[in-house]
Design an enzyme around this catalytic site. Structure first.
Site, mmCIF file in Angstrom:
data_model
loop_
_atom_site.group_PDB
_atom_site.id
_atom_site.type_symbol
_atom_site.label_atom_id
_atom_site.label_comp_id
_atom_site.label_asym_id
_atom_site.label_seq_id
_atom_site.Cartn_x
_atom_site.Cartn_y
_atom_site.Cartn_z
ATOM 1 C CE LYS A 180 -4.276 -2.159 1.024
ATOM 2 N NZ LYS A 180 -5.295 -2.597 1.962
ATOM 3 N NE ARG A 233 -7.089 -8.742 0.564
ATOM 4 C CZ ARG A 233 -6.706 -8.015 -0.488
ATOM 5 N NH1 ARG A 233 -5.688 -7.172 -0.367
ATOM 6 N NH2 ARG A 233 -7.310 -8.126 -1.646
HETATM 7 N N1 HH2 Z 1 -7.293 -4.261 0.655
HETATM 8 C C1 HH2 Z 1 -7.619 -4.330 -0.656
HETATM 9 C C2 HH2 Z 1 -8.665 -5.143 -1.092
HETATM 10 N N2 HH2 Z 1 -9.346 -5.925 -0.218
HETATM 11 N N3 HH2 Z 1 -9.703 -6.666 1.989
HETATM 12 C C3 HH2 Z 1 -9.407 -6.611 3.290
HETATM 13 N N4 HH2 Z 1 -10.091 -7.364 4.179
HETATM 14 N N5 HH2 Z 1 -8.407 -5.810 3.767
HETATM 15 C C4 HH2 Z 1 -7.665 -5.012 2.944
HETATM 16 O O1 HH2 Z 1 -6.767 -4.285 3.428
HETATM 17 C C5 HH2 Z 1 -7.971 -5.030 1.539
HETATM 18 C C6 HH2 Z 1 -9.025 -5.890 1.099
HETATM 19 C C7 HH2 Z 1 -6.879 -3.476 -1.623
HETATM 20 O O2 HH2 Z 1 -5.769 -4.144 -2.098
HETATM 21 P P1 HH2 Z 1 -5.723 -4.974 -3.459
HETATM 22 O O3 HH2 Z 1 -6.664 -6.123 -3.437
HETATM 23 O O4 HH2 Z 1 -4.308 -5.351 -3.705
HETATM 24 O O5 HH2 Z 1 -6.136 -3.922 -4.580
HETATM 25 P P2 HH2 Z 1 -7.495 -3.613 -5.340
HETATM 26 O O6 HH2 Z 1 -8.555 -3.291 -4.351
HETATM 27 O O7 HH2 Z 1 -7.111 -2.430 -6.198
HETATM 28 O O8 HH2 Z 1 -7.872 -4.823 -6.140
#
Ligand code: HH2
Length: 279
Positions: free
Chosen positions: A223, A259
């Site tokens: 992040k 995660r």
């Molecule tokens: N962060 C993202 C997405 N889902 N779920 C939980 N529970 N906690 C988090 O911190 C979280 C999440 C964002 O990260 P990422 O999946 O890599 O990106 P994107 O939302 O752009 O697909």
């Protein structure tokens, strides 16, 4: 006499520390957009994550990055169903990253054990019933605002207690909808309507969240706060080294599920932290 359904608590199924590998089946996720958009590639990546020590993989068909718009149910299903089918055939433990009841229902049919809802049951009134009926695990995450605008000017008087109060209310709501408390974990939502300072303070004061009595999931991997603290004020993502440091810090302050995008490095770092804690 009422029947009592025996439930395996989430902390038994996913003991501290458990690593959740991220598999975004999206063209536009902030750090791995497009990388796993082909189902064959996504399935291979998920299998590799489990081989590297992930306890489960989090499959998502909608980006929630700052500034993003949502996708339709049909498009989200089109993205995730082929991947979920492949993972069921390969016996990979799966969590579905969705706020939509229909996507969660289909994913659970295809074997998903956990519903990871970044809206904490606020987006779709039918989602709580789907989780309750299936007896699925659930992650409730805090978000201030909505992805399109959440990073414009996030403000809190006391970020840790406000996030905890929100999650306490959402936990009570989930339980009122028939979801067993033992099945639920909580997530402060790193980067979801928060400055870098808010994100770091949430990890430093994780005890405030742990006081709610539920396991905590942290998603700090890649992040932008990590890129900012390591020297780039305009960073959109953060480096692997900083992601590992944040995950270990969160684990040492009591987090249960981490995660992450880079499974092997996190599993190895957490093994060292565990060895030190038990030496
Ligand atoms: N962060 C993202 C997405 N889902 N779920 C939980 N529970 N906690 C988090 O911190 C979280 C999440 C964002 O990260 P990422 O999946 O890599 O990106 P994107 O939302 O752009 O697909």
């Amino acid at each position: 006499m009422p029947t009592v359904r025996s439930v395996t608590a989430i902390e038994e199924r996913f003991p501290r520390p458990s690593v959740m590998g991220v598999v975004n089946v999206t063209p536009d996720s902030f750090s791995d957009g497009g990388v796993h958009f082909d189902p064959t590639v996504a399935i291979a990546a998920a299998r590799r994550m489990v081989a590297e020590g992930a306890a489960l993989v989090d499959v998502g068909g909608e980006s929630t990055r700052p500034g993003s718009d949502g996708v339709s149910v049909d498009e989200e299903l089109r993205r995730v169903v082929p991947v979920l089918e492949g993972l069921a055939a390969a016996d990979v433990p799966v969590s579905i990253d969705t706020a939509k009841a229909e996507v969660a229902r289909r994913a659970i049919e295809l074997g998903a054990e956990l519903v990871n809802d970044v809206s904490a049951l606020r987006a779709d009134p039918d989602l709580a019933g789907v989780v309750a009926d299936a007896g699925a695990y659930l992650c409730l995450m805090h978000m201030q605002g909505e992805p399109r605008t959440m990073q414009l000017d996030p403000r809190y008087d006391d970020v840790a207690s406000e996030v905890a109060a929100f999650l306490e209310e959402r936990l009570a709501f989930a339980v009122s909808q028939g979801i067993a408390e033992e099945r639920i974990c909580l997530d402060p939502g790193i980067g979801f309507g928060k400055t870098a300072q808010h994100n770091f303070e949430l990890v430093r004061r994780l005890d405030v969240l742990l006081a709610l009595g539920r396991p905590v999931l942290i998603g700090f991997s890649r992040k932008s706060s990590l890129g900012r603290v390591t020297g780039d004020p305009d960073a959109k993502t953060g480096p692997l080294s900083a992601s590992v440091a944040a995950a270990v810090a969160a684990y040492e302050r009591g987090a249960s599920i981490l995660r992450v995008h880079d499974v092997r490095e996190h599993v190895e770092a957490l093994a060292v932290s565990r060895a030190i804690a038990s030496a």
